[in-house]
Each structure stands twice: as C-alpha cells, then as structure tokens.
Design a protein around this motif. Structure first.
Motif, short mmCIF file in Angstrom:
data_model
loop_
_atom_site.label_atom_id
_atom_site.label_comp_id
_atom_site.label_asym_id
_atom_site.label_seq_id
_atom_site.Cartn_x
_atom_site.Cartn_y
_atom_site.Cartn_z
N GLY A 100 -35.28 119.43 48.64
CA GLY A 100 -36.28 118.77 47.80
C GLY A 100 -36.39 119.38 46.41
N GLN A 101 -36.21 120.70 46.30
CA GLN A 101 -36.38 121.38 45.02
C GLN A 101 -35.18 122.21 44.59
OE1 GLN A 101 -40.03 123.72 45.04
NE2 GLN A 101 -41.01 122.25 46.40
N ALA A 102 -34.23 122.44 45.51
CA ALA A 102 -33.18 123.43 45.24
C ALA A 102 -31.79 122.90 45.55
CB ALA A 102 -33.44 124.68 46.08
N LEU A 103 -30.80 123.70 45.17
CA LEU A 103 -29.41 123.51 45.55
C LEU A 103 -28.97 124.80 46.24
CD1 LEU A 103 -28.02 121.99 42.22
CD2 LEU A 103 -28.58 120.75 44.32
N VAL A 104 -28.40 124.67 47.43
CA VAL A 104 -27.90 125.82 48.16
C VAL A 104 -26.37 125.78 48.08
CG1 VAL A 104 -27.85 127.01 50.38
CG2 VAL A 104 -29.89 125.71 49.71
N PHE A 105 -25.78 126.85 47.56
CA PHE A 105 -24.33 126.94 47.35
C PHE A 105 -23.70 127.95 48.29
CE2 PHE A 105 -25.79 125.32 43.34
CZ PHE A 105 -24.72 124.60 42.79
N GLY A 106 -22.55 127.62 48.83
CA GLY A 106 -21.72 128.57 49.55
C GLY A 106 -20.28 128.38 49.11
N ILE A 107 -19.62 129.48 48.79
CA ILE A 107 -18.21 129.46 48.40
C ILE A 107 -17.46 130.31 49.42
CG2 ILE A 107 -16.53 130.11 46.61
CD1 ILE A 107 -18.84 129.76 44.55
N TYR A 108 -16.33 129.80 49.91
CA TYR A 108 -15.59 130.52 50.94
C TYR A 108 -14.12 130.67 50.58
CZ TYR A 108 -13.72 126.02 52.43
OH TYR A 108 -13.07 124.81 52.45
N GLU A 109 -13.51 131.65 51.20
CA GLU A 109 -12.06 131.87 51.16
C GLU A 109 -11.63 132.14 52.59
OE1 GLU A 109 -10.04 131.54 48.64
OE2 GLU A 109 -11.53 131.36 47.05
N GLU A 110 -10.34 131.90 52.90
CA GLU A 110 -9.84 132.25 54.23
C GLU A 110 -10.12 133.72 54.49
OE1 GLU A 110 -5.66 131.20 54.40
OE2 GLU A 110 -6.16 129.31 55.36
N PRO A 111 -10.44 134.12 55.71
CA PRO A 111 -10.31 133.36 56.96
C PRO A 111 -11.52 132.49 57.31
CG PRO A 111 -10.94 135.60 57.48
CD PRO A 111 -10.78 135.53 55.98
N VAL A 112 -12.55 132.47 56.47
CA VAL A 112 -13.69 131.58 56.72
C VAL A 112 -13.20 130.14 56.60
CG1 VAL A 112 -15.96 130.84 55.88
CG2 VAL A 112 -15.37 133.28 55.91
N THR A 113 -13.63 129.29 57.52
CA THR A 113 -13.20 127.90 57.53
C THR A 113 -14.22 127.01 56.81
OG1 THR A 113 -14.35 127.35 59.58
CG2 THR A 113 -12.12 128.28 59.79
N PRO A 114 -13.79 125.81 56.41
CA PRO A 114 -14.75 124.88 55.80
C PRO A 114 -15.94 124.61 56.72
CG PRO A 114 -12.51 124.05 55.54
CD PRO A 114 -12.43 125.26 56.42
N GLY A 115 -15.68 124.45 58.02
CA GLY A 115 -16.75 124.17 58.97
C GLY A 115 -17.77 125.30 59.05
N GLN A 116 -17.30 126.55 58.97
CA GLN A 116 -18.21 127.69 59.00
C GLN A 116 -19.09 127.70 57.75
OE1 GLN A 116 -15.06 130.62 59.58
NE2 GLN A 116 -16.05 131.27 61.48
N CYS A 117 -18.50 127.45 56.59
CA CYS A 117 -19.26 127.41 55.34
C CYS A 117 -20.30 126.29 55.40
CB CYS A 117 -18.32 127.22 54.15
SG CYS A 117 -19.16 127.20 52.55
#
Length: 133
Positions: A100-117
């Motif tokens: 409603g008021q914010a943007l939550v950002f996550g940036i990943y690199e391997e070995p983290v997967t898109p699904g985990q992010c």
C-alpha cells in the motif's frame, strides 16, 4: 520493529536454513525514499523508481526497455500485474513487491533461485499489506 530490522531479519535472512541469502534488499517508499536497505543495495536513480511505479500502474510498460536499478538492466519476466515485478539478468535477478505504501526489493545471485527470492520478498510484502502498509 524498525524498517532496518525487516530488511536484516526478513529479507537478508538465511533462506530455508541452507546458508543462502539474497545479494541485496531494500524497502523503499513509493516516492523512492529509502526506508531501509542492505549495505549491498545499489545506488539507484529516482527515474528508475518512477519507471517501476509506472509499470505497477500500467503493467507491461517496462517490458520493452527492461527494469533498471542502479544502472543494471534486468529483462522483465512474468510477474503479477500491479503487484509484483520480476526481472532476470544472467544467473541472478530481482523481485519487486508493491504494498500500500512501499516497494519491497530483493536481488539474488546463484545459488539462490528465483523462487526463493520471490518467496522471501513476497512473504514480507504480503505481511506489510496485511498490516495496512
């Protein structure tokens, strides 16, 4: 709980007890003001946040040019129109969840997967939405 605690304990946390973490994370106001961020979060331009907000208002506007953050271009991939934008760059990527008021950002690199992010970012975003934020 401070906004920084949300970033440190809920976004930059150990994912699934595997010792893996997002590369960077932040919570920004929809005007681009920084509420909290990891030390690794890129320095961004206000027009990059404006473009992200424009895509939430009119889904698909980022697809032709890509999502840019900190001068890095991500190819926009399937998200949830008006709620989640996902991007890919090489073996990494980005997830942005609008509340409603914010943007939550996550940036990943391997070995983290898109699904985990996606799980980490969207779980916190959903919680903030439930809190009226």
């Amino acid at each position: 709980m401070s906004w920084q605690t949300y970033v440190d304990e809920h976004l930059m946390c150990d994912i699934d007890g595997q010792g893996q973490h997002l590369a960077a994370a932040a919570i920004l106001g929809q005007d681009g003001s920084v509420w909290a961020q990891s030390t690794s979060f890129p320095k961004f331009k206000s027009e990059e946040i404006t473009a992200i907000m424009d895509d939430f208002a009119e889904p698909g506007t980022l697809a032709p040019s890509g999502l840019h953050l900190g001068g890095v271009k991500y190819m926009v991939i399937q998200g949830e129109p008006g709620a989640v934008i996902r991007g890919k760059k090489g073996s990494g990527g980005i997830t942005v969840k609008k509340t409603g008021q914010a943007l939550v950002f996550g940036i990943y690199e391997e070995p983290v997967t898109p699904g985990q992010c996606n799980m980490v970012v969207e779980r916190l975003g959903d919680y903030l939405l439930d809190q009226g934020l």
